[in-house]
Design an enzyme around this catalytic site. Structure first.
Site, PDB file in Angstrom:
ATOM      1  N   HIS A 108       0.825  -1.220   0.000  1.00 45.96           N
ATOM      2  CA  HIS A 108       0.000   0.000   0.000  1.00 45.96           C
ATOM      3  C   HIS A 108       0.857   1.268   0.000  1.00 45.96           C
ATOM      4  CE1 HIS A 108      -3.571  -2.329   0.409  1.00 45.96           C
ATOM      5  NE2 HIS A 108      -3.207  -2.846   1.566  1.00 45.96           N
ATOM      6  N   ASP A 236      -4.574 -13.024   2.927  1.00 45.91           N
ATOM      7  CA  ASP A 236      -5.847 -12.659   3.541  1.00 45.91           C
ATOM      8  C   ASP A 236      -7.058 -13.044   2.688  1.00 45.91           C
ATOM      9  OD1 ASP A 236      -4.658 -10.767   1.917  1.00 45.91           O
ATOM     10  OD2 ASP A 236      -4.634  -9.188   3.417  1.00 45.91           O
TER      11      ASP A 236
HETATM   12 ZN   LIG Z   1      -4.019  -7.471   2.527  1.00 41.56          ZN
END
Ligand SMILES: [Zn+2]
Ligand SMILES: [Zn+2]
Length: 443
Positions: A108, A236
């Protein structure tokens, strides 16, 4: 037989809080399991010790604002450095592939960095990729990001780079952080098509992922003909993950890895730290090492119904059609401060969820048919009214784009407090503060 490198860096002293899912246990359970199962004793496995990244390697790829000294990068530099250890081992042919089990994660974290977002401050894979290009002359690299979240930072860093193909398959951004990663995001004016986003409905499992890989992702990678494939291995998508809603199993991750055949896998997210991560990491690692992973089964059974069959096949077929139909629309701008050429303008607002502030950014890209094009980013941390400028001369820049980069630095060092020039062509970085050139590394 594959020779597979592995590196563990659990970052004991870095966490976002004792009960926050991003904490060192994420790797400790995995480490325990891998050692207990005797996987480290396989003859093809080679374990490496963590390394520390050079600050220059960071600034070549990311502009850290207002300067490096105002961030605590210790753990992040080891996560990056450990990825680089495996990258170097791969280049020296000590290994055929490798898995960097490191944290904090990185995908990110984008081209300009004012703080931490989505647990990421430095982008492990992006810094690694540019080291491999600068140091070893690697030309074309594909990144396949299998984290449940869109890797908006990696996309941001390579959005104008025709020699890096960024593919992300993730849960639809309308239902999860960071809210980006749609099919119309396909790359900048000189790199159109070098970004491929596949946003999925919540609930998709092994079947949907493998279908997308076989019918869309891997054909796109083959057409691009990369010299290397990097997997941003986020875990995830597992059916027990507390932060997301997908249905992938540990064995599914093994199959995904087998299909991607990454040269290097770098750990991203994955927050079911005890019930899923050790199994997924083991399946990925066994797949990399060319070993049977069919016995890797998590103790919990999937509870939710998987979105599969015709539903996912027709969903992906429609999405592919939509993606193909997207046409670029560029906004050209003329500004006094821009050197000669046609410049494409865009702006974005980036929210730093961990640190709770916003960055507003104006971007200008020199449209060029000879190279990736010089990039100008005028960035502002809104809460502090601090402004900073990044000018980037890309790898393999043409002479006009190179000159444009110098001209921008010359103009902006008189206008703004902080100006960073990333000269990827000459492998240099320069920083100006209040009009004076300073050492970007402090001291
Ligand atoms: Zn993630
Ligand atoms: Zn050019």
């Amino acid at each position: 037989m594959n020779k597979t490198g592995i590196i563990f860096f659990p970052a004991f002293d870095w966490s976002l809080g004792e009960f926050h899912p991003e904490r060192e246990e994420r790797l400790l359970y995995t480490q325990e399991q891998i050692f207990e199962e005797g996987i480290m004793d396989l003859p093809q496995v080679r374990q490496y010790s963590p390394g520390v990244a050079d600050l220059f390697d960071v600034l070549r790829t990311q502009a850290i604002f207002p300067d490096l000294q105002q961030h605590n990068l210790d753990a992040h530099l080891i996560a990056v450095g450990s990825s680089l250890v495996l990258g170097n081992a791969l280049m020296k042919k000590e290994i055929t592939n490798g898995f960097a089990l490191v944290r904090p994660p990185g995908h990110h974290s984008g081209a300009t960095v004012w703080g931490n977002r989505g647990f990421c401050t430095l982008n492990n894979e992006a810094i690694l990729i540019n080291v491999l290009r600068a140091k070893y002359g690697i030309k074309k690299i594909a990144v396949i990001d299998t984290d449940v979240h869109h890797g908006d930072g990696t996309q941001d860093i390579f959005y104008h780079d025709p020699n890096v193909l960024y593919i992300s398959i993730h849960q639809d951004g309308r239902t999860i952080f960071p809210g980006t990663g749609f099919t119309e995001e396909k790359g900048g004016p000189n790199a159109w098509g070098s970004v491929l986003n596949i946003p999925l409905l919540p609930g998709v499992g092994d079947e949907g992922f493998l279908y997308a890989l076989e019918n869309w992702i891997m054909p796109a990678v083959e057409a691009f003909k990369p010299d290397l494939i990097i997997n941003s291995a986020g875990q995830d998508n597992h059916f027990t993950d507390p932060l997301a809603s997908m249905n992938v199993t540990a064995r599914g991750y093994g199959k995904i890895t087998e299909m991607i055949k990454p040269d290097l896998a770098v750990l991203e997210g994955g927050y079911a730290i005890e019930g899923a991560l050790p199994y997924i990491n083991m399946a990925i690692f066994l797949a990399l090492a060319g070993e049977d992973y069919s016995g890797v089964v998590e103790s919990q059974k999937p509870q939710n119904t998987e979105i599969g069959g015709d539903t996912i096949r027709s969903f992906l077929t429609d999405l592919k059609r939509t993606n193909k139909a997207v046409r670029p629309s560029w906004v050209f701008r003329k500004e006094q401060f821009l050197p000669a050429g046609d410049w494409v303008y865009s702006e974005k607002s980036i929210y730093y969820d961990t640190d709770g502030f916003k960055e507003n950014r104006k971007e200008y890209i020199r449209k060029c048919s000879h190279c990736g094009g010089t990039v100008l980013m005028i960035s502002q941390k809104t809460s502090a009214f601090q402004k900073a400028v990044l000018a980037r001369i890309p790898f393999e820049a043409c002479p006009d784009c190179e000159q444009a980069g110098y001209d921008l630095a010359e103009t902006f060092k008189k206008l703004e407090k902080t100006v960073l020039l990333q000269n990827q062509l000459r492998d240099q970085v320069h920083l100006w503060r209040d009009g004076r050139e300073v050492n970007p590394f402090g001291g």
